[in-house]
Design an enzyme around this catalytic site. Structure first.
Site, PDB file in Angstrom:
ATOM      1  CD  GLU A   1     -19.165  -1.565   8.016  1.00  0.00           C
ATOM      2  OE1 GLU A   1     -18.297  -0.775   7.573  1.00  0.00           O
ATOM      3  OE2 GLU A   1     -19.407  -2.675   7.491  1.00  0.00           O
TER       4      GLU A   1
ATOM      5  CE  LYS B   1      -4.238   1.734   2.123  1.00  0.00           C
ATOM      6  NZ  LYS B   1      -5.358   1.400   3.013  1.00  0.00           N
TER       7      LYS B   1
ATOM      8  NE  ARG C   1     -20.785  -2.428   4.685  1.00  0.00           N
ATOM      9  CZ  ARG C   1     -20.169  -2.776   3.560  1.00  0.00           C
ATOM     10  NH1 ARG C   1     -20.050  -1.917   2.578  1.00  0.00           N
ATOM     11  NH2 ARG C   1     -19.671  -3.988   3.407  1.00  0.00           N
TER      12      ARG C   1
END
Length: 626
Positions: free
Chosen positions: A368, A282, A396
């Site tokens: 979530e 990353k 969500r």
């Protein structure tokens, strides 16, 4: 000397490039991404990590005939650059510019809209099933990663895909990060990798040793060869994905274009489900982002040389920062308080809490739904969990809010950050629906502070309340008001009159709209329009007594909210008046229309929809003229 990038107008232009030229192009793309993100902000580190992967995919597969589905659209900047949007890339994430995420309306190469995580496998499987039903033979590729494998829907998709065993390619972009570092047993399992050189050397040494022994040794060697796949499973996560019914390939270097291209060419000839495990870095190619991938995950404008953030998200004076400090103070005095985040400890302001109370801090990953039910379990045992989460991400877990929290009336606090318009991330991230989807749930208390000091007291109110409560607050800095050191609960369902005007128009404002409403009132006072302005504070329960007290002496009620009008605060006021059989008062609702609001800076969007001080004054001026 012209750039190779300037000659790339579509993915077909990549097919004639040599591997060396693709390497040069990768660096040009990285520089373009860094340049544009330094001006506009954006998801820098994740996009830098997938440049070679993007080029290899588009070189081997034929988009848009072959469908490439990107999970979490913040991996897609290189994809945008090579699919005909190079000339518009400078407008990334600006009002009227190209989106920072995948968007079907923007390009045929964006086959599925993506702004949130873990959806690509399910979507790609649907595309593959549709292909088979239509009798076509195009390839479908899902690129999932940047933490998305911590989301439950990814495994639901894997399970179904393995069962159907359709012609489907899943590329796992494993950078061991989501926004913060990945958490959980699965992340640890995926990290159990060894270099191919080590495995190869180990295998050869064992073969040489056993081959030099007598017949028993050679028999052992035969058994070892039959167990080779088991040995592979011991060293790699292959056995996990093979258990789902996928052919597993990897892990391979995600920055080796030649190796990636060779692998994709081979896989292209497969006709069943295959998963390719790719290891990437990353922030690759930008030392500052490599060193601090979390900071540069989603970043505001910055100096590309020093890395200094030019316009950040706010520090101690931001709503997020004030929330984190207040929660830590409350937890210092109340051992029942625990904090939960869904892979965003820094983004939700929980850094200080996790440092002070590590045993009471939980990062559930990009999960979530699990986070909400996990909080409910804690609450059922007498704790006071606070789930800090962005408004759009809480959507969500609506079913868990309904069944696992509100139905049992459990004392879970939802600290809902990024409510209202959030800026350049656009419609997938605006928090414009929470008032509507929360106030319909029985037992739920819903409140919004007018400033950062009131946020502290509302947090205390929510934690002390013996039931579910939500405090929603905007992205960005507070108003700079003094912060009380002693926190006290606010009586439920009580408003405060901030300005008692002599006119017949009463403004009922919620949260971030209170400040602009007061500014508008001050402006209009000089024009002979004397408004009453009320800080409503509670969308549920409403301050029925106060609102009804204005009926009869106010000809006009104006409700102002940073939420869609459908089912929001204004709708709650209309329902109250209807239930009470009240007539003779005009109600005008100010908020966002029944549409998905585009990307743009907060001030631009509030101005466009008439929800800044000038817009509110203008609309009330028009009402008064009538």
């Amino acid at each position: 000397m012209s750039r190779i990038l300037d000659r790339v107008d579509s993915p077909s232009d990549l097919k004639g490039l040599t591997t060396a030229e693709l390497g040069i192009l990768a660096e040009e793309i990285r520089q373009e991404i860094i340049t544009v993100c330094s001006r506009n902000g954006g998801h820098l580190a994740p996009s830098l990590g997938v440049v070679e992967l993007t080029l290899a995919l588009h070189r081997v597969f034929t988009s848009p005939e072959d469908k490439i589905v990107w999970d979490v659209g913040h991996q897609a900047y290189a994809h945008k650059l090579v699919t005909g949007r190079r000339d518009r890339f400078a407008t990334l994430r600006t009002l009227g510019g190209i989106s920072g995420f995948l968007k079907r309306a923007e390009s045929p190469h964006d086959v599925f809209d993506a702004g949130h995580a873990s959806t690509s496998i399910s979507a790609a499987l649907g595309l593959a099933a549709a292909r088979d039903l239509a009798g076509r033979n195009n390839k479908v590729v899902a690129v999932i990663g940047d933490g998305s494998m911590t989301g439950g829907i990814a495994y639901e998709g894997l399970n179904h895909a393995g069962h159907l065993n359709r012609d489907l390619v899943v590329v796992l972009n494993d950078n061991e990060m989501s926004i913060a570092e990945n958490v959980g047993a699965l992340s640890n399992f995926l990290s159990r990798t060894v270099t191919s050189e080590f495995v190869h050397t180990l295998k050869k040494d064992v073969e040489t040793f056993l081959g030099g022994l007598d017949r028993i040794g050679r028999n052992v060697l035969k058994v070892a060869k039959r167990a080779e796949e088991s040995l592979k499973g011991l060293f790699t996560p292959g056995m996990l994905f093979e258990a789902f019914g996928f052919e597993y390939i990897g892990p391979i270097d995600g920055h080796d274009i030649g190796r990636l291209t060779e692998t994709f060419e081979k896989v292209k000839r497969f006709d069943d489900a295959v998963l390719i495990h790719v290891l990437t870095k990353k922030g690759k190619g930008f030392a500052l982002a490599e060193a601090k991938p979390s900071l540069f995950h989603g970043v505001g404008p910055f100096d590309p040389v020093s890395g200094e953030i030019v316009k950040g998200k706010g520090g101690a004076t931001s709503y997020t920062g004030v929330f984190g400090q207040a929660l830590t103070r409350i937890a210092d005095e109340d051992e029942r308080v625990v904090a939960i985040t869904a892979a965003m400890p820094d983004g939700t302001g929980l850094g200080s809490f996790s440092a002070r109370h590590p045993g009471r801090f939980f990062d559930v990953g990009i999960a979530e739904q699990h986070g909400v039910t996990f909080a409910a379990g804690l609450a059922a045992e007498g704790y006071r969990p606070v789930f800090a989460i962005y408004s759009s991400f809480l959507q969500r877990a609506y079913d868990q809010l309904f069944h696992d929290v509100c139905l049992m009336n459990l004392p879970v606090t939802f600290a809902i950050d990024r409510s209202g318009v959030v800026g350049s991330d656009g419609p997938t991230h605006h928090g414009l629906f929470d008032l509507s989807y929360l106030r319909t749930l029985p037992n739920m208390v819903v409140m919004a502070p007018k400033d950062e000091n009131e946020l502290q007291h509302m947090l205390k109110t929510a934690i002390d309340h013996n039931g579910p409560a939500a405090v929603r607050y905007p992205r960005g800095n507070g108003l700079g008001v003094p912060l009380d050191q002693s926190l006290a609960p606010i009586p439920l369902g009580t408003s405060e009159v901030l300005r008692a005007g002599s006119g017949t128009c009463v403004v009922l404002a919620v949260g971030a709209m209170v400040g602009p409403a007061l500014e508008a009132a001050n402006t209009l006072e000089g024009e002979g329009i004397d408004l009453t302005v009320v800080n409503v504070r509670f969308v549920k329960p409403l301050d029925r007594e106060l609102i009804l007290s204005y009926v009869g002496r106010a000809g006009t009620l104006v409700t102002i909210e940073e939420n869609v009008l459908q089912g929001g605060f204004g709708s709650a006021v209309l329902e109250l008046l209807a239930d009470e059989g009240v007539g003779g008062v005009a109600v005008h609702r100010f908020g966002y229309p029944d549409r998905y609001v585009e990307q743009g800076e907060q001030h631009e969007l509030r101005s466009r929809y008439g929800l800044d001080a000038e817009g509110i004054a203008g609309r009330i001026r028009t009402l008064s003229a009538r």
